[in-house]
Design an enzyme around this catalytic site. Structure first.
Site, PDB file in Angstrom:
ATOM      1  N   SER A  85      46.026  38.577  40.540  1.00 15.67           N
ATOM      2  CA  SER A  85      46.233  38.027  41.882  1.00 15.67           C
ATOM      3  C   SER A  85      45.147  37.074  42.352  1.00 15.67           C
ATOM      4  CB  SER A  85      46.368  39.171  42.892  1.00 15.67           C
ATOM      5  OG  SER A  85      47.614  39.806  42.739  1.00 15.67           O
ATOM      6  N   TYR A 325      33.429  36.099  50.803  1.00 16.94           N
ATOM      7  CA  TYR A 325      34.861  36.013  50.525  1.00 16.94           C
ATOM      8  C   TYR A 325      35.073  36.147  49.023  1.00 16.94           C
ATOM      9  CZ  TYR A 325      33.459  31.074  49.883  1.00 16.94           C
ATOM     10  OH  TYR A 325      32.821  29.915  49.517  1.00 16.94           O
ATOM     11  N   HIS A 327      38.325  37.705  45.922  1.00 14.00           N
ATOM     12  CA  HIS A 327      39.660  38.252  45.659  1.00 14.00           C
ATOM     13  C   HIS A 327      39.576  39.154  44.440  1.00 14.00           C
ATOM     14  CE1 HIS A 327      44.059  38.416  45.879  1.00 14.00           C
ATOM     15  NE2 HIS A 327      43.996  37.627  46.935  1.00 14.00           N
ATOM     16  N   ASP A 328      40.479  40.125  44.359  1.00  8.30           N
ATOM     17  CA  ASP A 328      40.634  40.969  43.183  1.00  8.30           C
ATOM     18  C   ASP A 328      41.930  40.589  42.474  1.00  8.30           C
ATOM     19  OD1 ASP A 328      38.410  42.257  44.137  1.00  8.30           O
ATOM     20  OD2 ASP A 328      39.410  44.161  44.557  1.00  8.30           O
ATOM     21  N   GLY A 329      42.020  40.941  41.194  1.00  7.67           N
ATOM     22  CA  GLY A 329      43.249  40.681  40.456  1.00  7.67           C
ATOM     23  C   GLY A 329      43.499  41.741  39.408  1.00  7.67           C
ATOM     24  N   ALA A 330      44.765  42.067  39.184  1.00  4.83           N
ATOM     25  CA  ALA A 330      45.159  43.016  38.142  1.00  4.83           C
ATOM     26  C   ALA A 330      46.377  42.465  37.422  1.00  4.83           C
ATOM     27  CB  ALA A 330      45.477  44.380  38.741  1.00  4.83           C
ATOM     28  N   GLY A 333      46.524  45.963  32.906  1.00  3.57           N
ATOM     29  CA  GLY A 333      45.455  46.301  31.989  1.00  3.57           C
ATOM     30  C   GLY A 333      44.281  45.340  31.987  1.00  3.57           C
TER      31      GLY A 333
END
Length: 480
Positions: A85, A325, A327-330, A333
């Site tokens: 994301s 600021y 963001h995280d992402g997945a 896995g």
């Protein structure tokens, strides 16, 4: 890119004693951080990781472990990972280039520029704006993972299919994480530029920034050393996943940027530099850079992605008065973490391919941000030492959004996938332990959802409807 060497285990290391100093004169001991990355990666059973550190205007890149536990291929600083994301921030920046050119306004109603857009609620459809989709306040859902094929028309087909997908909540009543909205934004880019989202992103963002290890399509990634996803239970190294990339092409604007950590740090540097590329090319106006970082909404769930608020694309943080600021992402896995501290001119990127990646992030970034930016990150989310008394009658009920039904009763929550999501996972039965009167720590979710406690937050929409947040998604109560 820094010079590194690797040993027989495939661990990459900076040359002994080598380091640099940032603009504040602080020495960045890269050999020490390499050793710490190696140590924490092994501790948390993460097969492979890349770390990029931007400080003093320079990007430093480190790598550790293996891309694939089956082949033993080592991670290098020019390897590429799925970043999930974090793609949303790139799409947001791309949309803002259209605003800069006068092709679009943030207050534009989506249907005015994209007549094919729709929801089952015609009145709501007519009000949703570009700004609301960028800030996750448009009410659209996240869990519509619809494969429309590999053709260049995949986003157009997705938008057409999404017309039948119910809103999480009425537009403007709450923040609710909505990947569907970012696919719609990607389609807006296509309509206004005459290019696919993939092409427009290359031409407007990747190329001017010199991001030659950033791409959107799997066939482009094959030019590079590519990280394999790994899946497994906590406490041991996970195994390679059966499939590298399970996302359809239509998910691109919301979930597929393939990148090295160094390239992602260079993207962040553009935002720290007011929208300029290193050669002085303007990618974004200073006004658009500031608009992306402006707080559009507060966030009731401050733990799932460590958010205090949301801007246009960016997750916003407040670390005891130090703002930032990121963001995280997945990506099934693979897990990525991007954090930027503008007051210190610091950005950190961590890309991983499995294991207890969030614990690696928490340990490593707490040390790095503390030393380089004076940031003290919050303690891990957990139940209160002295739990408050809970009025369960005020929380008990059935809550529903597209693809998910949440049932809450005395001290427990059942999370069930329905409709097109029904085969994603068996129903989850979780115990709710109080943190506050409206915030609970759920246990029993399993490693696919949370390695420790999963935040569950009860709130109220601005129209008075009760809702529960799980995974940053607002799920309204169903009235009898």
């Amino acid at each position: 890119m820094t010079n590194v060497s690797y040993d027989e285990q495939g661990t990459w290391r900076a040359e002994g004693g080598w380091g640099t100093a940032d603009s504040a004169g602080r020495r960045l001991d890269l050999a020490r951080w390499q050793a710490r990355l190696d140590e924490l990666r092994a501790k948390h059973h993460v097969p492979g990781a890349q770390l990029a550190i931007l400080t003093g205007g320079t990007v430093h890149e480190l790598a550790s472990g293996v891309l694939h536990r089956g082949t033993g291929q080592e991670v290098t600083t020019d390897s590429v990972f799925l970043s999930g994301s974090i793609a949303k921030v790139y799409t947001a920046a791309l949309v803002l280039t259209l605003v800069d050119e006068g092709l679009l306004e943030l207050e534009t109603k989506v249907v005015d520029v994209l007549p094919a857009f729709g929801t089952p609620d015609p009145e709501a459809t007519a009000t949703i704006t570009v700004r609301q989709l960028l800030s996750h306040t448009g009410g659209v859902t996240n869990d519509f993972n619809h494969d429309t094929g590999r053709g260049d028309d995949c986003l157009a087909k997705y938008v057409e299919a999404a017309r039948a997908v119910a809103l999480d909540c009425p537009p403007g009543t709450a923040v609710s994480y909505g990947g569907l909205g970012y696919v719609v934004l990607g389609r807006i880019v296509e309509v206004l530029t005459g290019r696919t989202w993939d092409q427009a992103l290359k031409e407007r963002v990747f190329a001017p920034l010199g991001l030659d290890h950033s791409m959107t399509l799997p066939e482009e990634a094959l030019r590079f050393r590519v990280a394999m996803s790994h899946l497994g239970e906590p406490g041991a190294y996970p195994d390679p996943a059966p499939v590298w990339d399970m996302m359809p092409r239509s998910a691109g604007p919301a979930g597929r940027i393939i990148s090295s950590a160094g390239d992602m740090a260079r993207f962040a540097r553009m935002h720290l530099d007011g929208g300029l590329a290193p050669d002085g090319t303007r990618v974004l106006s200073a006004a658009s850079v500031a608009a992306m970082q402006h707080r559009e909404t507060d966030v009731p769930d401050k733990w799932t992605v460590s958010a205090d608020g949301w801007g246009l694309g960016w997750t916003l943080y407040d670390w005891d008065g130090v703002t930032g600021y990121g963001h995280d992402g997945a990506a099934i896995g693979q897990y990525g973490y991007l954090r930027v501290v503008p007051s210190a001119g610091v950005a950190l990127v961590l890309l991983t391919n499995g294991g207890a990646a969030r614990r690696l992030y928490a340990d490593l970034f707490a040390e790095l941000l503390g030393e380089l930016a004076g940031v003290r990150m919050p303690e891990p989310f957990a139940p209160a030492a002295e739990p408050p008394a809970i009025d369960w009658a005020s929380l008990t009920g059935v809550y529903r959004r597209e693809g998910v039904v949440v049932t809450v009763a005395e001290g427990r929550m059942r999370y069930e996938f329905v409709d097109g999501m029904r085969d994603l996972s068996p129903p989850l039965d979780m115990e709710l332990t109080p943190v506050t009167e409206t915030v609970f720590a759920a246990s029993g979710a399993g490693p696919s959802f949370s390695e420790d406690y999963m935040p569950v937050v009860f709130s109220t929409l601005t129209d008075g409807t009760r809702c529960v947040y799980v995974g940053m998604r607002a799920t309204p109560e169903v009235t009898a």
